[in-house]
Design a protein around this motif. Sequence first.
Motif, PDB file in Angstrom:
ATOM      1  N   PRO A 158       6.411   2.911  -2.691  1.00  0.00           N
ATOM      2  CA  PRO A 158       5.985   2.069  -3.817  1.00  0.00           C
ATOM      3  C   PRO A 158       7.168   1.402  -4.530  1.00  0.00           C
ATOM      4  O   PRO A 158       7.107   0.211  -4.869  1.00  0.00           O
ATOM      5  CB  PRO A 158       5.276   3.059  -4.758  1.00  0.00           C
ATOM      6  CG  PRO A 158       4.848   4.182  -3.873  1.00  0.00           C
ATOM      7  CD  PRO A 158       5.898   4.288  -2.811  1.00  0.00           C
ATOM      8  N   GLU A 159       8.242   2.153  -4.716  1.00  0.00           N
ATOM      9  CA  GLU A 159       9.420   1.593  -5.388  1.00  0.00           C
ATOM     10  C   GLU A 159      10.053   0.471  -4.557  1.00  0.00           C
ATOM     11  O   GLU A 159      10.499  -0.538  -5.099  1.00  0.00           O
ATOM     12  CB  GLU A 159      10.460   2.702  -5.645  1.00  0.00           C
ATOM     13  CG  GLU A 159      10.032   3.725  -6.701  1.00  0.00           C
ATOM     14  CD  GLU A 159      10.083   5.162  -6.192  1.00  0.00           C
ATOM     15  OE1 GLU A 159       9.354   5.471  -5.224  1.00  0.00           O
ATOM     16  OE2 GLU A 159      10.824   5.971  -6.764  1.00  0.00           O
ATOM     17  N   VAL A 160      10.078   0.682  -3.251  1.00  0.00           N
ATOM     18  CA  VAL A 160      10.658  -0.338  -2.364  1.00  0.00           C
ATOM     19  C   VAL A 160       9.841  -1.632  -2.451  1.00  0.00           C
ATOM     20  O   VAL A 160      10.396  -2.734  -2.554  1.00  0.00           O
ATOM     21  CB  VAL A 160      10.710   0.154  -0.897  1.00  0.00           C
ATOM     22  CG1 VAL A 160      11.159  -0.965   0.043  1.00  0.00           C
ATOM     23  CG2 VAL A 160      11.636   1.357  -0.772  1.00  0.00           C
ATOM     24  N   ILE A 161       8.529  -1.504  -2.427  1.00  0.00           N
ATOM     25  CA  ILE A 161       7.658  -2.683  -2.472  1.00  0.00           C
ATOM     26  C   ILE A 161       7.886  -3.471  -3.765  1.00  0.00           C
ATOM     27  O   ILE A 161       8.050  -4.698  -3.747  1.00  0.00           O
ATOM     28  CB  ILE A 161       6.173  -2.257  -2.340  1.00  0.00           C
ATOM     29  CG1 ILE A 161       5.903  -1.764  -0.911  1.00  0.00           C
ATOM     30  CG2 ILE A 161       5.235  -3.401  -2.721  1.00  0.00           C
ATOM     31  CD1 ILE A 161       4.541  -1.089  -0.725  1.00  0.00           C
ATOM     32  N   VAL A 162       7.929  -2.759  -4.872  1.00  0.00           N
ATOM     33  CA  VAL A 162       8.117  -3.425  -6.161  1.00  0.00           C
ATOM     34  C   VAL A 162       9.508  -4.056  -6.249  1.00  0.00           C
ATOM     35  O   VAL A 162       9.678  -5.165  -6.762  1.00  0.00           O
ATOM     36  CB  VAL A 162       7.831  -2.424  -7.309  1.00  0.00           C
ATOM     37  CG1 VAL A 162       8.366  -2.918  -8.631  1.00  0.00           C
ATOM     38  CG2 VAL A 162       6.327  -2.175  -7.403  1.00  0.00           C
ATOM     39  N   MET A 215       0.046   4.910   1.602  1.00  0.00           N
ATOM     40  CA  MET A 215      -0.401   5.366   0.277  1.00  0.00           C
ATOM     41  C   MET A 215      -1.763   4.724  -0.015  1.00  0.00           C
ATOM     42  O   MET A 215      -2.018   3.602   0.399  1.00  0.00           O
ATOM     43  CB  MET A 215       0.612   4.922  -0.783  1.00  0.00           C
ATOM     44  CG  MET A 215       1.952   5.623  -0.675  1.00  0.00           C
ATOM     45  SD  MET A 215       1.987   6.996  -1.826  1.00  0.00           S
ATOM     46  CE  MET A 215       3.680   7.524  -1.708  1.00  0.00           C
ATOM     47  N   PRO A 216      -2.610   5.426  -0.757  1.00  0.00           N
ATOM     48  CA  PRO A 216      -3.969   4.927  -0.963  1.00  0.00           C
ATOM     49  C   PRO A 216      -4.101   3.817  -2.017  1.00  0.00           C
ATOM     50  O   PRO A 216      -5.157   3.224  -2.137  1.00  0.00           O
ATOM     51  CB  PRO A 216      -4.732   6.170  -1.425  1.00  0.00           C
ATOM     52  CG  PRO A 216      -3.699   7.045  -2.014  1.00  0.00           C
ATOM     53  CD  PRO A 216      -2.413   6.758  -1.315  1.00  0.00           C
ATOM     54  N   GLU A 217      -3.031   3.545  -2.756  1.00  0.00           N
ATOM     55  CA  GLU A 217      -3.107   2.482  -3.757  1.00  0.00           C
ATOM     56  C   GLU A 217      -1.854   1.632  -3.604  1.00  0.00           C
ATOM     57  O   GLU A 217      -0.772   2.173  -3.334  1.00  0.00           O
ATOM     58  CB  GLU A 217      -3.140   3.107  -5.164  1.00  0.00           C
ATOM     59  CG  GLU A 217      -3.521   2.141  -6.274  1.00  0.00           C
ATOM     60  CD  GLU A 217      -3.210   2.699  -7.672  1.00  0.00           C
ATOM     61  OE1 GLU A 217      -3.414   3.914  -7.902  1.00  0.00           O
ATOM     62  OE2 GLU A 217      -2.744   1.918  -8.510  1.00  0.00           O
ATOM     63  N   HIS A 218      -1.988   0.323  -3.752  1.00  0.00           N
ATOM     64  CA  HIS A 218      -0.828  -0.555  -3.588  1.00  0.00           C
ATOM     65  C   HIS A 218      -0.270  -0.936  -4.954  1.00  0.00           C
ATOM     66  O   HIS A 218      -1.030  -1.316  -5.840  1.00  0.00           O
ATOM     67  CB  HIS A 218      -1.230  -1.809  -2.806  1.00  0.00           C
ATOM     68  CG  HIS A 218      -0.063  -2.541  -2.223  1.00  0.00           C
ATOM     69  ND1 HIS A 218       0.807  -3.279  -2.992  1.00  0.00           N
ATOM     70  CD2 HIS A 218       0.410  -2.602  -0.951  1.00  0.00           C
ATOM     71  CE1 HIS A 218       1.754  -3.785  -2.211  1.00  0.00           C
ATOM     72  NE2 HIS A 218       1.528  -3.380  -0.963  1.00  0.00           N
ATOM     73  N   PRO A 277      10.044   2.260 -13.625  1.00  0.00           N
ATOM     74  CA  PRO A 277      11.504   2.260 -13.748  1.00  0.00           C
ATOM     75  C   PRO A 277      12.176   1.147 -12.926  1.00  0.00           C
ATOM     76  O   PRO A 277      13.168   0.563 -13.375  1.00  0.00           O
ATOM     77  CB  PRO A 277      11.906   3.648 -13.216  1.00  0.00           C
ATOM     78  CG  PRO A 277      10.709   4.498 -13.459  1.00  0.00           C
ATOM     79  CD  PRO A 277       9.532   3.590 -13.212  1.00  0.00           C
ATOM     80  N   VAL A 278      11.628   0.846 -11.764  1.00  0.00           N
ATOM     81  CA  VAL A 278      12.227  -0.210 -10.934  1.00  0.00           C
ATOM     82  C   VAL A 278      12.083  -1.563 -11.631  1.00  0.00           C
ATOM     83  O   VAL A 278      13.001  -2.389 -11.608  1.00  0.00           O
ATOM     84  CB  VAL A 278      11.590  -0.232  -9.526  1.00  0.00           C
ATOM     85  CG1 VAL A 278      12.177  -1.358  -8.686  1.00  0.00           C
ATOM     86  CG2 VAL A 278      11.792   1.110  -8.824  1.00  0.00           C
ATOM     87  N   HIS A 286       9.425  -7.167  -4.254  1.00  0.00           N
ATOM     88  CA  HIS A 286       8.661  -8.178  -5.007  1.00  0.00           C
ATOM     89  C   HIS A 286       9.620  -8.993  -5.877  1.00  0.00           C
ATOM     90  O   HIS A 286       9.452 -10.199  -6.036  1.00  0.00           O
ATOM     91  CB  HIS A 286       7.607  -7.460  -5.866  1.00  0.00           C
ATOM     92  CG  HIS A 286       6.688  -8.348  -6.631  1.00  0.00           C
ATOM     93  ND1 HIS A 286       6.463  -8.202  -7.981  1.00  0.00           N
ATOM     94  CD2 HIS A 286       5.906  -9.393  -6.242  1.00  0.00           C
ATOM     95  CE1 HIS A 286       5.580  -9.114  -8.387  1.00  0.00           C
ATOM     96  NE2 HIS A 286       5.228  -9.842  -7.347  1.00  0.00           N
ATOM     97  N   MET A 287      10.657  -8.311  -6.410  1.00  0.00           N
ATOM     98  CA  MET A 287      11.623  -8.966  -7.299  1.00  0.00           C
ATOM     99  C   MET A 287      12.915  -9.318  -6.566  1.00  0.00           C
ATOM    100  O   MET A 287      13.933  -9.625  -7.191  1.00  0.00           O
ATOM    101  CB  MET A 287      11.900  -8.037  -8.498  1.00  0.00           C
ATOM    102  CG  MET A 287      10.628  -7.693  -9.264  1.00  0.00           C
ATOM    103  SD  MET A 287      10.891  -6.591 -10.680  1.00  0.00           S
ATOM    104  CE  MET A 287      11.383  -5.067  -9.860  1.00  0.00           C
ATOM    105  N   GLU A 288      12.864  -9.225  -5.239  1.00  0.00           N
ATOM    106  CA  GLU A 288      13.997  -9.584  -4.371  1.00  0.00           C
ATOM    107  C   GLU A 288      15.262  -8.796  -4.653  1.00  0.00           C
ATOM    108  O   GLU A 288      16.377  -9.310  -4.567  1.00  0.00           O
ATOM    109  CB  GLU A 288      14.268 -11.094  -4.410  1.00  0.00           C
ATOM    110  CG  GLU A 288      13.098 -11.880  -3.847  1.00  0.00           C
ATOM    111  CD  GLU A 288      13.382 -13.375  -3.686  1.00  0.00           C
ATOM    112  OE1 GLU A 288      14.466 -13.836  -4.100  1.00  0.00           O
ATOM    113  OE2 GLU A 288      12.511 -14.062  -3.138  1.00  0.00           O
ATOM    114  N   MET A 289      15.100  -7.534  -5.003  1.00  0.00           N
ATOM    115  CA  MET A 289      16.280  -6.666  -5.136  1.00  0.00           C
ATOM    116  C   MET A 289      16.727  -6.236  -3.739  1.00  0.00           C
ATOM    117  O   MET A 289      15.940  -6.239  -2.797  1.00  0.00           O
ATOM    118  CB  MET A 289      15.935  -5.415  -5.976  1.00  0.00           C
ATOM    119  CG  MET A 289      15.593  -5.735  -7.419  1.00  0.00           C
ATOM    120  SD  MET A 289      14.950  -4.296  -8.331  1.00  0.00           S
ATOM    121  CE  MET A 289      16.469  -3.413  -8.713  1.00  0.00           C
TER     122      MET A 289
END
Length: 271
Positions: free
Chosen positions: A213-217, A134-137, A94-95, A220-223
């Motif tokens: 996870p949502e924050v990282i993504v 979290m165990p997966e990035h 969704p992000v 990544h897109m500079e939101m």
Amino acid sequence: MLEKIKETADFIKNIIQESPDFAVVLGSGLGKLQNEIDPIHVLEYKDIPHFPQTTVAGHTGKLIYGLLEGKKVLMMSGRFHYYEGYSMEIVTFPVRVFHALGIQNLILSNACGGVNPAYSVADIVILKDHINMMPEHPLRGKNMDELGPRFVDMSEPYNKKMIAIAEQTADDHHIKIHQGIYVALQGPTFETPAEYGMIKAIGGDMVGMSTVPEVIVARHMEMDVFCISVITDLGGPDIALAVSHEEVLNAANKAMPNVIAVVKGLIKNYP
Ligand code: HPA
């Protein structure tokens, strides 16, 4: 993946016909925020191509587009958690779609367990930082260069200007608010006393099963990212209080007016 993001974004764009100013993700028990929006379109996840379904009580599964404080807001009622069995790609999908819709500002919310002794149940905390356990990035694998760089700067995961506006709003409304460090674990078990002790020892103020996870993504897109948490229960190495999902929802409910006031103030005054 890029194809799917585009298809989903195109579907939503066709309906809402506009580029929202903010995306807001509602956490466990925080769904009441959706009553604040003047809805223009309500989309059920099941009708949106490539959108997964939520499996948790207290998460409904709707995307609501409308006006809040005069701004165009796309609100996600019901998020996807890693513990539900989704891959990180799905959790953060969704992000990706929000960004493809031209949305620059992301507001997240969650319910979490407090380990900072200064916190009480139903207190609200602005995230100033996080620790990802979290165990997966979500960015593991081939980088999607179209969306962002391979190596992502995380020196300011939570936008400082947004934090300042939220603090000011809380101050104006005489709402007690903290700033804290959120530790993300996969769940779905709540923490053992020893695990709470670990969270505290590594510098965490609270712990939860979402958000990072949502924050990282998004970064990544500079939101621009902001997150507000509700402390729904307390834990520590010496406190062995039992936690239930019901208590989490009750505490979230109690904190709701404060969450609403802060999020509204932020939306009104940012950027
Ligand atoms: N841990 C502890 N308490 C919580 C959590 C969590 O992940 N989420 C909501 N309350």
